[in-house]
Each structure stands twice: as C-alpha cells, then as structure tokens.
Enzyme design. Structure first.
Site, short mmCIF file in Angstrom:
data_model
loop_
_atom_site.label_atom_id
_atom_site.label_comp_id
_atom_site.label_asym_id
_atom_site.label_seq_id
_atom_site.Cartn_x
_atom_site.Cartn_y
_atom_site.Cartn_z
N TYR A 109 0.86 -1.18 0.00
CA TYR A 109 0.00 0.00 0.00
C TYR A 109 0.90 1.22 0.00
O TYR A 109 1.86 1.31 0.76
CB TYR A 109 -0.88 0.00 1.25
CG TYR A 109 -1.77 1.23 1.41
CD1 TYR A 109 -2.82 1.46 0.52
CD2 TYR A 109 -1.57 2.14 2.44
CE1 TYR A 109 -3.64 2.58 0.66
CE2 TYR A 109 -2.39 3.25 2.60
CZ TYR A 109 -3.42 3.46 1.70
OH TYR A 109 -4.24 4.57 1.86
N ASP B 144 9.25 2.95 -0.21
CA ASP B 144 8.21 3.54 0.62
C ASP B 144 8.46 3.06 2.05
O ASP B 144 8.07 1.95 2.42
CB ASP B 144 6.83 3.11 0.12
CG ASP B 144 5.71 3.72 0.95
OD1 ASP B 144 5.99 4.25 2.05
OD2 ASP B 144 4.55 3.66 0.51
N LYS C 250 4.35 8.60 9.07
CA LYS C 250 4.09 7.96 10.35
C LYS C 250 5.05 8.41 11.46
O LYS C 250 4.87 9.48 12.00
CB LYS C 250 4.03 6.44 10.16
CG LYS C 250 2.85 6.11 9.19
CD LYS C 250 2.32 4.73 9.20
CE LYS C 250 1.01 4.68 8.42
NZ LYS C 250 0.98 3.84 7.24
C1 PLP Z 1 0.35 4.46 5.87
C2 PLP Z 1 1.11 4.26 4.63
C3 PLP Z 1 1.04 5.18 3.57
C4 PLP Z 1 0.06 6.32 3.55
O1 PLP Z 1 0.29 7.23 4.54
P1 PLP Z 1 -0.93 8.18 5.01
O2 PLP Z 1 -0.28 9.15 5.95
O3 PLP Z 1 -1.93 7.28 5.64
O4 PLP Z 1 -1.46 8.85 3.80
C5 PLP Z 1 1.88 5.00 2.49
N1 PLP Z 1 2.73 3.97 2.44
C6 PLP Z 1 2.82 3.06 3.42
C7 PLP Z 1 3.81 1.95 3.31
C8 PLP Z 1 1.98 3.16 4.54
O5 PLP Z 1 2.03 2.22 5.49
#
Ligand code: PLP
Length: 430
Positions: free
Chosen positions: A144, A239, A267
């Site tokens: 994701y 990511d 995060k």
């Molecule tokens: C949570 C997450 C996102 C998105 O971040 P948001 O602040 O919720 O938009 C993107 N990539 C990864 C791997 C994530 O876990």
C-alpha cells in the site's frame, strides 16, 4: 465489558461520516461489531469512552514508536503551540527535522516535507516521472502506498479487507500505467523490465511489507531490485512510511544496506502529528519547484507543531537501547504467540521484522499477497473479539501489522500472550 457508549457514538458518527469513520479500516468491517471509541492514550495503553482500558497494538498504525502522549513530545508541542500554530512561511524547525532525516537516511540529500504519506508517495511518483520522462510505475501486489490514483491498484490492507483490489473513480487510463507483480518475485520483475523497462519511471516497494500483514523481503529481493532499476534506468522508490525509523533508525535501507533513489517517510516522522516527507539525491530533488519545474506545494507543509513532534521523537530515537528493547519485546511476543498456537492447535504463521508483526491464521510461509490470502480471516475476527474482551486492542483486520512501542513492557507482553492462549483455545473449541 460495557460498550454502550461506543455503540451509541458509532450510530451518531454513521449519521454524519460515511461509514462512521474517516479511514475505512477503523470501522471493524473485517472483524464485526461496533468500533471502540477512544478517549485517551498513555504509553502503551488506551482507554475508551465506556471506561475500559486496553493494551494497544495499533499505535495509530505506526507513528507512536514512543507510545501514546510521550511526555517530552507533548511538552514540546505545547510550548510550540503557544508561539503560533501555522505561518505558511519559513521556520528553522523545517531544517531541524530535514537534517534529522538526512542524518538517519544518507540517501536523502534533500528532503521535501509534506503532510501525509499519500501526498509524499504521490509527489515522489510525479518527480520520478519527470526525472525519467517516463510514465509507467511498477508496484507489488499487497503493498500500500497511500490512495493516490496511480497507486490504488492492487493495494493492501483497507482495500484487501474490503475486497476492492482497486477503486472506482480511478481512471482506467491512469491505472493502465501501473504494473503490478507479486512481492518477492524478482524474476517476474526482470522479465517485465526486459520487455518494457524503457516505459517504467519507477519501481516502488515497501522494503518491509506491512500492508498485507508483515512480510519480510526475501534474501536478495531488494538488492536485485536495485540492480535491475540501475540497469533499466528506472528509479527505485522505497516507501518507508512504516519501516522508516522503525526497522532501524535508518529504516530498511540501513538494515539491508540498499540505497534507493527516492525514499518516502511518514508515520513516525511526525511522531503522531501529520507530517511526511520524500527525499533523494540533490540532482533529482532540485527538479522540484521553486528550484525546478515539478510542481508540488502545501499550505500546512512543515507545520510547526508537526515538526516539533517529529524532531522530539527522532531525537529520542538516537538512543540505540530503544531498538534493542523493541527487538527483545517483539521477539518475546512472537515466540509467545507461536507457543500459544502450538498449544491450542491453531496454526499461526507469525511474521515479524523488528517491532512489527502479524500472526497469519494459516500454516505459512507467508511471502506475498497470494500466500497471505490463505489466512483464515474469520478465525482472526473471532480472535480479535476474544482479545478485545481481554483488554488487548489489535488491528481490526488480519492484513495489518501489530505495532509495538518503547512503552510496552515485558509484563504487558506476558499478559498479551496469556490472553492469546485463552482466545485461541476458546475459538478452537467447537
Ligand atoms: C500508511 C502508509 C502510507 C500512507 O500514509 P498516510 O499518511 O496514511 O497517507 C503509504 N505507504 C505506506 C507503506 C503506509 O504504510
């Protein structure tokens, strides 16, 4: 355990918020029942509006590596708030946080601060497309990367949970530019890049997958991606929104010693407030406006309170003991769950990388989305409810990571394992 107030609160929310929530997985659709409404958090504990207290393994889905309401972070935010909430003008705090990022992630010579992980990924992809003058993106099933159009194709967790591999509203024309391959399948990547490498701007990957549940990169997978991207002139985007500052202070790229071209953080970076970032070599980052032609902006980007929370969090993470402690607690939890699994006769495949883990309700091994999908989601739902009743708050979906924090204790882990043993035995009995 009374939950009458939470049930009433959810009814009220459903009348004004679609599905009663602002982010789908909060709605408990995958585990049934009405979601718990929280009133407070402190350390590794949260309390709901009915007065129940839980040990928390959601941790706001990752940001709270120091636990809820860490005193130093809270003090810093409060002090900062008294001096103004937002300026939309330059502050030194932005450089403070960016320098912390660069110190931990040497691949990020320049850093652009934004507000959410979604925004950071979306912007990094735009930058990659501009830098390579190519439009294609290669991602992996079950990873994701936020909900921007180009990435909402075979995405994990929320989308998995709801059985919507992509979403209506994403234009076909855009989705067509995104190729999706199985996680950990390096040969498939080699084949695809051989065929259409010249049209691929970037390969984007969660270097430790967390959004189909936790799945570690197979030995050689990340190194292989690095080599293939270099050969075909594609940018490699890590990511690290979950893995950054968690798997190690320098994220997965430090842990596995791979230098990606672009890195996305979020995060933990904001310590519980909305902040995210993307970074890379100066020669790519200088394409961003105002230095270059690639446009990306944000009214609340580099918000002073979010910067302060991030800075205070990252400074505390310089203490290596935190990571040693997290590793000890997390491996204890993993071992405890494995033992409870054996004792109850319920097969669990407990995947773990550092302080994130997922017990998949299947024999395993779980190495990609296809093997993750073998998990018994109904059994997880029963387990979730059994744990909730015992005062343990877990992610309300099989396909999510449990997040440990430095505020968790050995005693909490012991209690969690004892609760898991009971919950597994209970749901195993006919
Ligand atoms: C949570 C997450 C996102 C998105 O971040 P948001 O602040 O919720 O938009 C993107 N990539 C990864 C791997 C994530 O876990």
């Amino acid at each position: 355990m009374a939950r009458a107030r939470s049930i009433r609160a959810f009814r009220r929310a459903c009348a004004v918020l679609p599905g009663g929530v602002d982010s789908p997985v909060r709605a408990y659709a995958a585990v049934g029942g009405s979601p718990v409404f929280l009133a407070w958090g402190s350390g590794a504990r949260v309390g709901d509006i009915d007065g129940n207290v839980y040990t928390d393994y959601v941790g706001s889905w990752g940001p709270l590596l120091l636990g809820h309401a860490d005193p130093a972070v809270v003090r810093a935010i409060a002090r900062r708030a008294a001096s103004g909430l937002s300026f939309g003008a330059c502050t030194e705090l932005e450089s403070d946080l960016a320098e912390e990022v660069r110190a931990a992630f040497p691949s990020c010579e320049r850093v652009r601060l934004v507000t959410s992980g979604t925004e950071a990924v979306m912007s990094a992809v735009r930058l990659a497309r501009a830098a390579t003058r190519r439009d294609g993106i290669l991602k992996f099933a079950g990873c994701y990367h936020g909900h921007s159009d180009s990435l909402l194709v075979s995405a994990g967790s929320g989308a998995l949970t709801f059985g919507v591999p992509s979403s209506p509203g994403v234009p076909q024309a855009l989705a067509k530019l995104t190729s999706v391959l199985p996680y950990n399948d390096l040969e498939a990547v080699a084949r695809l890049l051989k065929k259409k490498g010249r049209s691929i701007a970037a390969v984007i990957v969660e270097p430790v997958a967390g959004n189909m549940g936790v799945v570690a990169p197979a030995p050689g997978f990340l190194k292989g991606l690095r080599a293939l991207c270099t050969r075909h002139g594609c940018l490699l985007i890590f990511d690290e929104v979950i893995s950054g500052f968690r798997v190690s202070r320098g994220g997965a790229q430090a842990e596995y010693r791979i230098r990606p071209d672009l890195t996305v953080l979020g995060k933990i970076l904001g310590g519980g407030l909305p902040a995210a970032a993307y970074g890379g070599p100066a020669k790519i980052m200088k394409l961003l406006a105002p230095e270059g032609p690639v446009y990306q902006a944000g009214t609340l980007s580099g918000n002073p309170l979010a910067m302060e929370a991030g800075i205070q969090t990252l400074r505390q993470l310089k203490d290596r003991k935190i990571y040693t402690r997290l590793e000890r607690l997390s491996s204890k939890l993993q071992a405890g769950l494995q033992e409870a699994s054996r004792d109850s006769g319920t097969p669990l495949c407990v995947n773990r990388v550092g302080s994130v883990l997922t017990p998949f309700f299947c024999r395993g091994p779980v190495t990609d989305l296809q093997t993750a999908m073998k998990a018994d989601t109904k059994a997880y739902a029963r387990f979730f409810q059994g744990m909730l009743t015992r005062g343990i708050l877990l992610p309300p979906s099989q396909f999510e990571a449990w997040f440990l924090s430095a505020a968790h204790t050995e005693a909490m882990v012991d209690r969690t394992v004892a609760a898991a043993r009971e919950a597994l035995l209970e749901s195993a009995s006919p």
